[in-house]
Design a protein around this motif. Structure first.
Motif, PDB file in Angstrom:
ATOM      1  N   GLN A 436     -42.632   8.412  65.943  1.00 57.07           N
ATOM      2  CA  GLN A 436     -44.012   8.242  65.495  1.00 57.07           C
ATOM      3  C   GLN A 436     -44.961   8.079  66.686  1.00 57.07           C
ATOM      4  OE1 GLN A 436     -43.526   4.874  62.920  1.00 57.07           O
ATOM      5  NE2 GLN A 436     -43.156   6.134  61.088  1.00 57.07           N
ATOM      6  N   LYS A 437     -44.533   7.288  67.678  1.00 57.03           N
ATOM      7  CA  LYS A 437     -45.368   7.121  68.875  1.00 57.03           C
ATOM      8  C   LYS A 437     -45.498   8.442  69.632  1.00 57.03           C
ATOM      9  CE  LYS A 437     -44.186   2.251  69.472  1.00 57.03           C
ATOM     10  NZ  LYS A 437     -43.506   1.239  70.345  1.00 57.03           N
ATOM     11  N   ASP A 438     -44.386   9.186  69.741  1.00 56.84           N
ATOM     12  CA  ASP A 438     -44.441  10.482  70.422  1.00 56.84           C
ATOM     13  C   ASP A 438     -45.368  11.446  69.698  1.00 56.84           C
ATOM     14  OD1 ASP A 438     -42.683   9.453  72.234  1.00 56.84           O
ATOM     15  OD2 ASP A 438     -40.916  10.486  71.424  1.00 56.84           O
ATOM     16  N   LEU A 439     -45.362  11.385  68.357  1.00 60.45           N
ATOM     17  CA  LEU A 439     -46.244  12.264  67.604  1.00 60.45           C
ATOM     18  C   LEU A 439     -47.704  11.930  67.871  1.00 60.45           C
ATOM     19  CD1 LEU A 439     -46.614  14.494  65.488  1.00 60.45           C
ATOM     20  CD2 LEU A 439     -46.433  12.748  63.705  1.00 60.45           C
ATOM     21  N   GLU A 440     -48.019  10.642  67.976  1.00 62.44           N
ATOM     22  CA  GLU A 440     -49.394  10.257  68.286  1.00 62.44           C
ATOM     23  C   GLU A 440     -49.810  10.785  69.662  1.00 62.44           C
ATOM     24  OE1 GLU A 440     -49.522   6.062  68.023  1.00 62.44           O
ATOM     25  OE2 GLU A 440     -49.244   5.975  65.835  1.00 62.44           O
ATOM     26  N   VAL A 441     -48.880  10.698  70.620  1.00 57.93           N
ATOM     27  CA  VAL A 441     -49.189  11.190  71.969  1.00 57.93           C
ATOM     28  C   VAL A 441     -49.404  12.695  71.949  1.00 57.93           C
ATOM     29  CG1 VAL A 441     -48.300  11.444  74.319  1.00 57.93           C
ATOM     30  CG2 VAL A 441     -47.993   9.285  73.093  1.00 57.93           C
ATOM     31  N   VAL A 442     -48.506  13.414  71.233  1.00 60.27           N
ATOM     32  CA  VAL A 442     -48.620  14.876  71.179  1.00 60.27           C
ATOM     33  C   VAL A 442     -49.915  15.286  70.488  1.00 60.27           C
ATOM     34  CG1 VAL A 442     -47.587  16.966  70.207  1.00 60.27           C
ATOM     35  CG2 VAL A 442     -46.147  15.269  71.302  1.00 60.27           C
ATOM     36  N   GLU A 443     -50.324  14.548  69.469  1.00 61.47           N
ATOM     37  CA  GLU A 443     -51.586  14.858  68.809  1.00 61.47           C
ATOM     38  C   GLU A 443     -52.759  14.665  69.764  1.00 61.47           C
ATOM     39  OE1 GLU A 443     -51.463  12.302  65.449  1.00 61.47           O
ATOM     40  OE2 GLU A 443     -50.438  13.755  64.159  1.00 61.47           O
ATOM     41  N   GLN A 444     -52.686  13.633  70.612  1.00 67.36           N
ATOM     42  CA  GLN A 444     -53.741  13.443  71.612  1.00 67.36           C
ATOM     43  C   GLN A 444     -53.729  14.577  72.639  1.00 67.36           C
ATOM     44  OE1 GLN A 444     -53.075   9.567  73.281  1.00 67.36           O
ATOM     45  NE2 GLN A 444     -53.577   8.465  71.366  1.00 67.36           N
ATOM     46  N   ILE A 445     -52.492  14.992  73.003  1.00 64.33           N
ATOM     47  CA  ILE A 445     -52.389  16.111  73.952  1.00 64.33           C
ATOM     48  C   ILE A 445     -52.977  17.373  73.340  1.00 64.33           C
ATOM     49  CG2 ILE A 445     -50.745  17.617  75.150  1.00 64.33           C
ATOM     50  CD1 ILE A 445     -48.913  15.193  75.466  1.00 64.33           C
ATOM     51  N   THR A 446     -52.742  17.558  72.039  1.00 56.64           N
ATOM     52  CA  THR A 446     -53.286  18.736  71.362  1.00 56.64           C
ATOM     53  C   THR A 446     -54.804  18.748  71.422  1.00 56.64           C
ATOM     54  OG1 THR A 446     -51.400  18.695  69.849  1.00 56.64           O
ATOM     55  CG2 THR A 446     -53.310  19.993  69.178  1.00 56.64           C
ATOM     56  N   VAL A 447     -55.380  17.565  71.225  1.00 53.33           N
ATOM     57  CA  VAL A 447     -56.841  17.481  71.326  1.00 53.33           C
ATOM     58  C   VAL A 447     -57.314  17.831  72.737  1.00 53.33           C
ATOM     59  CG1 VAL A 447     -58.814  15.914  71.174  1.00 53.33           C
ATOM     60  CG2 VAL A 447     -56.992  15.791  69.473  1.00 53.33           C
ATOM     61  N   LEU A 448     -56.601  17.341  73.744  1.00 56.69           N
ATOM     62  CA  LEU A 448     -56.973  17.646  75.122  1.00 56.69           C
ATOM     63  C   LEU A 448     -56.795  19.121  75.440  1.00 56.69           C
ATOM     64  CD1 LEU A 448     -55.438  14.534  76.955  1.00 56.69           C
ATOM     65  CD2 LEU A 448     -57.848  14.965  76.432  1.00 56.69           C
ATOM     66  N   ILE A 449     -55.711  19.732  74.908  1.00 55.02           N
ATOM     67  CA  ILE A 449     -55.493  21.161  75.146  1.00 55.02           C
ATOM     68  C   ILE A 449     -56.651  21.974  74.575  1.00 55.02           C
ATOM     69  CG2 ILE A 449     -54.030  23.127  74.505  1.00 55.02           C
ATOM     70  CD1 ILE A 449     -51.629  21.333  74.775  1.00 55.02           C
ATOM     71  N   MET A 461     -52.925  25.988  71.990  1.00 57.27           N
ATOM     72  CA  MET A 461     -52.934  25.281  70.712  1.00 57.27           C
ATOM     73  C   MET A 461     -51.720  25.634  69.845  1.00 57.27           C
ATOM     74  SD  MET A 461     -55.437  23.211  70.633  1.00 57.27           S
ATOM     75  CE  MET A 461     -55.488  22.861  68.881  1.00 57.27           C
ATOM     76  N   THR A 462     -51.242  26.863  69.906  1.00 56.89           N
ATOM     77  CA  THR A 462     -50.081  27.262  69.095  1.00 56.89           C
ATOM     78  C   THR A 462     -48.849  26.464  69.490  1.00 56.89           C
ATOM     79  OG1 THR A 462     -50.986  29.503  68.892  1.00 56.89           O
ATOM     80  CG2 THR A 462     -48.633  29.210  68.415  1.00 56.89           C
ATOM     81  N   VAL A 463     -48.619  26.342  70.810  1.00 53.98           N
ATOM     82  CA  VAL A 463     -47.465  25.565  71.281  1.00 53.98           C
ATOM     83  C   VAL A 463     -47.627  24.092  70.905  1.00 53.98           C
ATOM     84  CG1 VAL A 463     -46.212  24.814  73.332  1.00 53.98           C
ATOM     85  CG2 VAL A 463     -47.003  27.174  73.147  1.00 53.98           C
ATOM     86  N   ALA A 464     -48.822  23.561  71.030  1.00 47.93           N
ATOM     87  CA  ALA A 464     -49.047  22.148  70.714  1.00 47.93           C
ATOM     88  C   ALA A 464     -48.805  21.875  69.234  1.00 47.93           C
ATOM     89  CB  ALA A 464     -50.469  21.755  71.099  1.00 47.93           C
ATOM     90  N   GLN A 465     -49.252  22.799  68.380  1.00 47.91           N
ATOM     91  CA  GLN A 465     -49.017  22.618  66.960  1.00 47.91           C
ATOM     92  C   GLN A 465     -47.529  22.715  66.629  1.00 47.91           C
ATOM     93  OE1 GLN A 465     -51.551  25.524  65.133  1.00 47.91           O
ATOM     94  NE2 GLN A 465     -53.431  24.338  65.492  1.00 47.91           N
ATOM     95  N   ASP A 466     -46.802  23.592  67.344  1.00 47.85           N
ATOM     96  CA  ASP A 466     -45.346  23.669  67.148  1.00 47.85           C
ATOM     97  C   ASP A 466     -44.682  22.356  67.532  1.00 47.85           C
ATOM     98  OD1 ASP A 466     -45.517  26.217  66.216  1.00 47.85           O
ATOM     99  OD2 ASP A 466     -45.004  27.185  68.123  1.00 47.85           O
ATOM    100  N   TRP A 467     -45.186  21.719  68.606  1.00 46.77           N
ATOM    101  CA  TRP A 467     -44.636  20.410  68.980  1.00 46.77           C
ATOM    102  C   TRP A 467     -44.826  19.404  67.845  1.00 46.77           C
ATOM    103  CZ3 TRP A 467     -47.229  19.943  74.504  1.00 46.77           C
ATOM    104  CH2 TRP A 467     -46.580  20.859  75.376  1.00 46.77           C
ATOM    105  N   CYS A 468     -46.017  19.396  67.277  1.00 50.14           N
ATOM    106  CA  CYS A 468     -46.293  18.451  66.176  1.00 50.14           C
ATOM    107  C   CYS A 468     -45.381  18.711  64.987  1.00 50.14           C
ATOM    108  CB  CYS A 468     -47.753  18.562  65.753  1.00 50.14           C
ATOM    109  SG  CYS A 468     -48.939  17.964  66.986  1.00 50.14           S
ATOM    110  N   LEU A 469     -45.231  19.981  64.630  1.00 50.30           N
ATOM    111  CA  LEU A 469     -44.379  20.310  63.478  1.00 50.30           C
ATOM    112  C   LEU A 469     -42.929  19.929  63.755  1.00 50.30           C
ATOM    113  CD1 LEU A 469     -45.861  23.800  62.461  1.00 50.30           C
ATOM    114  CD2 LEU A 469     -46.117  21.620  61.271  1.00 50.30           C
ATOM    115  N   ALA A 470     -42.466  20.159  64.996  1.00 48.68           N
ATOM    116  CA  ALA A 470     -41.083  19.824  65.337  1.00 48.68           C
ATOM    117  C   ALA A 470     -40.850  18.315  65.244  1.00 48.68           C
ATOM    118  CB  ALA A 470     -40.749  20.337  66.732  1.00 48.68           C
ATOM    119  N   LEU A 471     -41.811  17.529  65.734  1.00 52.29           N
ATOM    120  CA  LEU A 471     -41.676  16.075  65.637  1.00 52.29           C
ATOM    121  C   LEU A 471     -41.712  15.599  64.189  1.00 52.29           C
ATOM    122  CD1 LEU A 471     -43.862  14.913  68.675  1.00 52.29           C
ATOM    123  CD2 LEU A 471     -41.402  14.599  68.385  1.00 52.29           C
TER     124      LEU A 471
END
Length: 1062
Positions: A436-449, A461-471
């Protein structure tokens, strides 16, 4: 045999099985009067010796085995085997099916009698005559105790069955034959002796196999020579299975016997007799197995130990016993070791033992070899805590308790300083939180990307969204792992010895249960066993004629709590009614579901004359109820009715278009609760919405007080004070309210007095007015017939409850309750409740019944003295006659028991699914037959479809387990006939009969599919309402835990029963 030309043309003759006493003392003659026999010479009279006054031990030294019962010389009779002749023309489909079922009864009985003869001729007689003897004469008597008498019983039954077969096409009656043959006490005595002696007999055989090679060789030789290779054990277990087989066949026969048939009532009575007999035998077998299991455990303990003294004191009851797998994990969650343990749940302690199997596999294939136990640990029940994965925080005080794993190395000093505790699986909740914490970080990274101006490989953005879906997928997997860990992992926190500093040390034991149902059963039984140790449950029930030291049977409910019915304590509110709204809560954890009361809400209504009414709503989604809502009403509540969602096709046998319309409109109808008030109002509330919004309201004709409410598929019926029945039809349009309350109702005058109670049956509505009961058609509300339930005109019928094919009634005065047949309206039985309560209320001769309830094979009776009586009744489709003495609750009320109600809920099916079933998905469920056991197919013309789901087949509490999964060859080698001509089940497929849950009763057979369908678990609680709380077991009359409030305050007592498998 009669010539085939005479079949179907014989006139019915009066035939009965009579017992005639001879002139010689101690003897009795049994004769079949009017019995047709093809031979010119009649059968000789058959001697039946009555039991002598002195009891005979099964281990006597006499070689004669008459033992005082049923010495019938049937060898001289040689009756012709019953056989049906050619089928006459013009039979209806039901008649054809009934003929085939009769053929199954004949074939099954013939096979059973032959098996009993084989036990005597192939085993008992050669062992007695053998020189030198492989088994002593005394041991032979114990092993084959009562086999001859059982054979005699069924030989006589076979003779009578032959006569009925001969005249079948003329009379089509067989139910009375079962009643006459198996309702006699001598049948129960003979079978009871056999069942109680069965474990002892198997123990002797097992010991002889291990110590006497000649005896083992004899058993092997006999099995090889037998045509079906069934062992001695396989033959001797058949008497234990016999009555469940009869019950299945009679259920089929009754299902295909139309109303009005002369055999229908007899079949219902026969089903009752057989079910009662099977229940008594099962209870005796359970007690015998309990004693044997405790004795086996006691053998592994030193005679001087305190545990040995506790086990041999006779005050311990075995509640649950099962083989579980203990697992030990390392500090990283890795599995260190696992081993099977035998875990015993007694009424006040928990015992864990190692299992040592000794003996050769070839011996275990001939006779079940019981294990030897070595006690590993035992602890008092109140100190045992169930700890779920992720719920450790609330189970104990982490600051004052150090946790160690059983079997793991003791924690080091540094480990203690770090306070790291590892629970079974590897920190599943911690890993989920990390995700859950990693997902929050990845979501913040997605915003920065998204703020980047340039384009970069693998950073978009496509790779970042894939990270979110994988988590998110990993989180779902982790949640499923947590849920799976709770399903079959039983984690117990047990007390250990304090460390040197005096700090208490507890250790965690983790068991893997065979399936989720086993886990639920353990948590539920542990919870109820702890409640059973409370003062008010020591004891909670007593048999009217037993001594005070006797323990109540295991089926007696446990008083879970005692609560005030209303939160407004300043007003003296009188109870009017109570209903349960089963609303499942998906937020409850696995253990919470196992220990809480039936999920949903209790609606309690009442009021005070001149002061209005009140409704109190309690939440049951926890072990103790709590008030969630309370609201006032304009008038006192006199009655309540819960109306569930209408099922598809519930509109009965009426017009097809009408049925279709009702089915379509029912989709939008939610469960509702109807209230009947003293001012004539009828209020409808949504049972799902606790906001208590009133959906609809109406007034009764003439503003008459509404005394009772009952719903049927077509109407909502209200019984009024002036003897009028007001019926509100079901609406044809979709909406929140299923009844048309705006239009004037259909009004029928039932009688001059008030309608005190209503009862809705499948095709009729019963309404009581004074001592008479009027039967109305469900659809048209036309009067079908009326009958007098009591001879006194001043007495009124106040309560009616249905079970099977009977209705029990209580009256406004008197202590008797009466049973009436639902089809013929015949008065079948009368029971005086006062005789059950005299030991609690000495000198109190006038007792009146004030409430009735039938639930799970138990008739609850509430009285005006606050005493509650519990009577066993059959559960199946037969007549609910009372045959036992019953039990009396030592917990009751200070005044009349105003009502008795039941709360039930079905546990969600998904929590019972194993990982394998979840992987298979719904397709696996579709491929399985709907609750049917894999039986050999009947003949093409028979169409004998049992359609026996477990709801219909709850015959006994314990079942025979299949041993197809055990090593070694199958004992029964014969395959079913390819043409499917044999309707009887395979020789040792005892698991489909659900007879005994005894670890020593193993039946090696092919897997039974029915075991896989026990997926419906029912939670049941019984609620009584009355004034105050009283404990009748204390010397002062008021003891146990006092109820909140005074003796005159309205109080609810809630009993819990163990979870039921449907």
């Amino acid at each position: 045999m009669l010539p085939s030309a005479t079949w179907g043309k014989r006139k019915p003759q009066s035939r009965r099985l009579g017992w005639v006493r001879s002139g010689r003392p101690g003897a009795m003659w049994a004769q079949k009067e009017g019995l047709h026999h093809p031979h010119p010479h009649p059968h000789p009279h058959t001697v039946v010796r009555c039991p002598s006054s002195s009891s005979v031990s099964c281990s006597g030294d006499s070689e004669d085995e008459d033992m005082g019962l049923l010495e019938i010389s049937v060898t001289d009779m040689k009756p012709t085997a019953p056989e049906l002749g050619p089928m006459p023309d013009g039979l209806s489909p039901q008649q054809v099916v009934r003929r085939h079922i009769l053929g199954s009864i004949v074939q099954s009985e013939g096979s059973y009698v032959e098996s009993l003869k084989r036990v005597l001729q192939d085993y008992r007689n050669p062992l007695v005559e053998m020189e030198p003897k492989a088994l002593s004469l005394r041991k032979c008597q114990v092993v084959f105790f009562r086999v001859k008498e059982i054979l005699h019983c069924h030989s006589m039954f076979q003779i009578a069955l032959s006569s009925r077969v001969a005249e079948w096409d003329a009379t089509e009656k067989i139910g009375d034959l079962f009643v006459a043959s198996f309702s006699k006490s001598m049948v129960l005595d003979v079978y009871s002796d056999y069942v109680n002696n069965f474990t002892n007999a198997m123990s002797i055989i097992k010991k002889a196999c291990l110590t006497k090679p000649a005896f083992l060789e004899f058993l092997k030789r006999r099995q090889v020579c037998s045509p079906d290779r069934v062992t001695l054990y396989g033959l001797m277990v058949k008497p234990i299975q016999r009555f469940p087989q009869f019950i299945l066949l009679l259920q089929d026969m009754l299902k295909n016997t139309p109303r009005g048939h002369p055999d229908r009532l007899s079949l219902q009575l026969a089903l009752t007799e057989l079910e009662t007999l099977a229940e008594k035998l099962n209870e005796q077998k359970r007690l015998a197995d309990q004693v044997a299991e405790i004795q086996q455990l006691t053998k592994s303990i030193s005679d001087r130990s305190s545990l040995n003294k506790l086990l041999t004191s006779g005050q311990r009851q075995l509640l649950l016993c099962e083989t579980l797998t203990e697992t030990v994990y390392g500090d990283r969650g890795q599995l260190i070791k696992s081993k099977e343990r035998r875990v015993f749940l007694l009424n006040d302690m928990l015992v864990c033992a190692n299992i040592n199997f000794k003996g050769q596999l070839e011996i275990s294939s001939l006779v079940p070899l019981g294990p030897k136990y070595v006690v590993k640990w035992n602890t008092a029940l109140p100190q045992v805590q169930v700890v779920e994965v992720g719920q450790e925080g609330g189970a104990y005080d982490k600051d004052n308790v150090l946790i160690q794993h059983a079997g793991a190395k003791k924690a080091s000093a540094s480990g203690q300083a770090q306070s790291k505790v590892y629970f079974g699986p590897p920190r599943l909740f911690q890993e989920l939180q990390d995700l859950q914490k990693d997902l929050e970080v990845v979501e913040q990274i997605t915003v920065l990307i998204g703020t980047l101006h340039g384009t970069y490989q693998n950073l978009n953005m496509t790779v970042a969204q894939d990270w979110c879906l994988a988590l998110q997928r990993l989180m779902r997997v982790k949640e499923e792992e947590i849920q799976s860990a709770n399903k079959c992992r039983l984690r117990l926190l047990l007390p250990g010895k304090p460390d040197k500093s005096g700090r208490p040390i507890s250790f965690m034991v983790v068991f893997i249960t065979p399936n989720p149902l086993s886990k639920i059963s353990w948590v539920n039984r542990l919870h109820l066993a702890k409640i059973g140790l409370r003062e008010e449950n020591q004891p909670g029930w007593r048999c009217p004629d037993e001594d005070k030291k006797s323990k109540a049977p295991f089926w007696c409910p446990t008083l879970a709590c005692c609560i005030p019915a209303f939160s407004s304590r300043g007003l003296s509110l009188q109870l009017g009614g109570l209903v349960h709204s089963p609303v499942s809560s998906p937020l409850l954890g696995f253990s919470a579901v196992s220990t809480s009361l039936p999920q949903g809400y209790l609606w309690v209504g009442g009021g005070q004359e001149g002061a209005g009414g009140q409704v109190e709503i309690f939440s049951l989604n926890r072990p103790s109820p709590r008030t969630v809502k309370s609201f006032p009403l304009a008038a006192p509540v006199l009655c309540m009715e819960y109306i569930p969602e209408p099922e598809e096709g519930e509109s009965g046998d009426g017009d097809k278009d009408e049925s279709h319309t009702a089915a379509d409109s029912s989709a939008a109808v939610h469960p509702t609760i109807c209230l009947g008030l003293q001012d004539g109002s009828i209020l409808v509330y949504s049972s799902v919405d606790t906001g208590t919004q009133c959906l609809a309201t109406c007034r009764s004709p003439g503003l008459q007080p509404v005394l009772c409410l009952r719903h049927s598929p077509f109407h909502l019926c209200a019984g009024l004070q002036d003897g009028t029945l007001a019926a509100y039809p079901r609406t044809r349009t979709s909406g929140d309210v299923p009844w048309d309350l705006e239009s004037p109702p259909v009004c029928l005058t039932v009688g001059p007095g008030p309608i005190r109670t209503l009862l809705s049956l499948e095709d009729a509505v019963w309404a009581s007015c004074g001592p008479r009961v009027t039967v109305l058609d469900t659809t048209s509300l036309q009067t079908q017939q009326s009958f007098e339930a009591h001879q006194d005109e001043a007495v009124s019928v106040t309560h009616m409850v249905k079970a099977g094919s009977g209705v029990w009634m209580a009256f406004s005065s008197g202590s008797s309750i009466r049973l009436f047949h639902t089809e013929t309206l015949e008065h079948l039985q009368e029971i005086n409740i006062a005789t059950r309560t005299t030991f609690l209320l000495p000198g109190q001769k006038h007792v009146c019944v004030t409430s009735l309830l039938i639930c799970q094979g138990q008739l609850w009776v509430g009285t005006d003295q606050g005493v509650i009586v519990l009577l066993p009744v059959p559960r199946l489709e037969g007549i609910p006659k009372i045959t036992g003495k019953g039990m009396v609750s030592l917990n009751g009320h200070c005044g009349p028991v105003t009502f008795l109600a039941v709360a039930t809920s079905i546990l969600a099916l998904d929590i019972l699914r194993t990982d394998q079933e979840e992987a298979e998905g719904p397709k696996a469920e579709e491929d399985k037959p709907d609750g049917q056991a894999p039986e050999p197919a009947p003949a093409p013309s028979s169409h004998v479809g049992r359609e026996l789901t477990h709801k219909k087949g709850v015959l006994l509490q314990y079942r025979l387990r299949s041993t197809a999964h055990l090593p070694g060859p199958l004992l029964s080698m014969r395959e079913p006939a390819p043409d499917g001509s044999a309707l009887e089940h395979s020789e040792e497929d005892g698991s489909i009969y659900e007879m005994a849950d005894d670890p020593d009763v193993w039946v090696r057979s092919r897997p039974c599919a029915r075991d896989a369908h026990r997926k419906e678990i029912c939670s049941v609680a019984i609620i009584s309402g009355g004034q105050g709380y009283r404990n009748f077991g204390s010397a002062s009359g008021v003891g146990g835990r006092p109820a909140p409030g005074g003796e005159s305050d309205s109080t609810l007592l809630i009993w819990q029963v163990p979870l039921l498998t449907l």
